[in-house]
Design a protein around this motif. Structure first.
Motif, PDB file in Angstrom:
ATOM      1  N   ARG A 152       0.633  -0.728  -0.125  1.00  0.00           N
ATOM      2  CA  ARG A 152      -0.033  -0.466   0.364  1.00  0.00           C
ATOM      3  C   ARG A 152       0.526   1.099  -0.153  1.00  0.00           C
ATOM      4  O   ARG A 152       0.548   2.513  -0.455  1.00  0.00           O
ATOM      5  CB  ARG A 152      -0.621  -0.417   1.083  1.00  0.00           C
ATOM      6  N   ALA A 155       1.651   2.293  -3.115  1.00  0.00           N
ATOM      7  CA  ALA A 155       0.722   2.838  -4.557  1.00  0.00           C
ATOM      8  C   ALA A 155       0.508   3.828  -3.975  1.00  0.00           C
ATOM      9  O   ALA A 155      -0.176   4.979  -4.689  1.00  0.00           O
ATOM     10  CB  ALA A 155      -0.324   1.487  -3.475  1.00  0.00           C
ATOM     11  N   ALA A 189      -3.718  -3.549  -2.942  1.00  0.00           N
ATOM     12  CA  ALA A 189      -2.694  -2.691  -3.216  1.00  0.00           C
ATOM     13  C   ALA A 189      -3.297  -2.102  -4.856  1.00  0.00           C
ATOM     14  O   ALA A 189      -2.823  -0.584  -5.552  1.00  0.00           O
ATOM     15  CB  ALA A 189      -1.356  -2.673  -3.494  1.00  0.00           C
ATOM     16  N   LEU A 191      -2.590  -3.307  -7.179  1.00  0.00           N
ATOM     17  CA  LEU A 191      -1.500  -2.690  -8.122  1.00  0.00           C
ATOM     18  C   LEU A 191      -1.036  -4.059  -9.260  1.00  0.00           C
ATOM     19  O   LEU A 191      -1.521  -5.248  -8.761  1.00  0.00           O
ATOM     20  CB  LEU A 191      -0.512  -1.913  -7.518  1.00  0.00           C
ATOM     21  N   ARG A 252      -9.287   1.014  -9.533  1.00  0.00           N
ATOM     22  CA  ARG A 252      -9.580   1.402  -8.218  1.00  0.00           C
ATOM     23  C   ARG A 252     -10.771   2.817  -8.442  1.00  0.00           C
ATOM     24  O   ARG A 252     -11.288   3.023  -7.179  1.00  0.00           O
ATOM     25  CB  ARG A 252      -7.792   2.513  -8.298  1.00  0.00           C
TER      26      ARG A 252
END
Length: 277
Positions: A152, A155, A189, A191, A252
């Motif tokens: 995180r 990110a 996260a 990603l 996201r």
């Protein structure tokens, strides 16, 4: 951005391992990869006298990686060991190539499953990211995969991809844990996670050092939605995949776990980051 993960088995000789890096980097460059990542302990496998083998970041092994990266015009990420105080080493990832020069020292040491990495390795304390072709990349190493806060943090630093070199310890249930954790961290996260492990020594025809984490293979590329996009088996191989940073933004928007985080106060009065279900 095209990346390559080189799943291989390294031994005790840094020179021989550097020759493997050159061979595999050349193969990766021929595919059009902009980044090629090698496992943790690429310089020398676990189970060998790491303090005697360690070299500084301006030493001959790291310079050899820099020359390879420059020759093939790609960014190379490879695990090595650098000297630390009190006779210890740091478990370091070197990232080097056109426009990139960074080093990450493993933060979370593998003191688990009967192995105590901290006996000979000093922990890092710094988050590291770098940028290639407009894509920010975070670095993590092996046991770090069990700590979602690091991913995180990548990110939060703007990363769309975390590269995770590893030398995963074998054992009951460990392959299933590896598969689960790399997917979970991508979801945590939102990603991409590209995890490159040492190949299983048995599948490479090599002899594993008893008790040392020497890899199980199963390198993979995981999308920001947690889906497996590419995965290798136990044997050596080169995995090539394309990373789409726009997909991170789309995920996201639909799965706003980063935006939905809230500060919560624990029973001890400490303030921590919490998540929303």
């Amino acid at each position: 951005m095209r990346i390559a993960l080189s799943q291989l088995t390294t031994g005790p000789d840094p020179g021989a391992n550097l020759a493997l890096v050159e061979k595999e980097t050349r193969r990766a460059a021929e595919t059009g990869a902009r980044v090629v990542a090698f496992p943790e302990a690429t310089m020398a496998a676990f189970g060998n006298p790491l303090a005697a083998l360690a070299q500084p970041l301006d030493g001959p092994w790291a310079d050899g990686v820099r020359e390879i990266a420059a020759q093939h015009r790609v960014v190379v990420v490879a695990g090595m060991f650098t000297p630390a105080p009190d006779g210890k080493v740091t478990n370091t990832l070197l990232a080097t190539g056109p426009g990139v020069e960074a080093a990450y020292d493993k933060i979370h040491l593998y003191d688990a499953f009967g192995y105590t990495e901290s006996h000979g390795v000093a922990a890092g304390d710094r988050i590291v990211t770098f940028q290639v072709d407009g894509v920010r990349v975070g670095l993590a190493t092996c046991y770090d995969i069990r700590f979602p806060e690091l991913f995180r943090a990548h990110a939060d630093a703007g990363a769309a991809l975390t590269l995770l070199p590893a030398s995963w310890g074998a054992g009951p249930g460990k392959a299933a844990q590896w598969d689960l954790l790399v997917r979970a961290r991508a979801l945590d996260a939102t990603l991409w996670v590209a995890a490159v492990d040492q190949a299983d020594p048995a599948a490479s025809g090599a002899t594993a050092v008893s008790g040392a984490p020497t890899g199980i293979g199963r390198s993979s590329v995981i999308g920001p939605d947690g889906t497996v996009r590419h995965v290798l088996g136990a044997e050596p191989g080169l995995l090539v995949g394309d990373i789409d940073a726009d997909e991170v933004a789309a995920v996201r928007r639909s799965t706003s776990v980063l935006a939905n985080r809230r500060l919560v106060r624990g029973m001890d009065g400490e303030t921590r980051i919490g998540g929303s279900a």
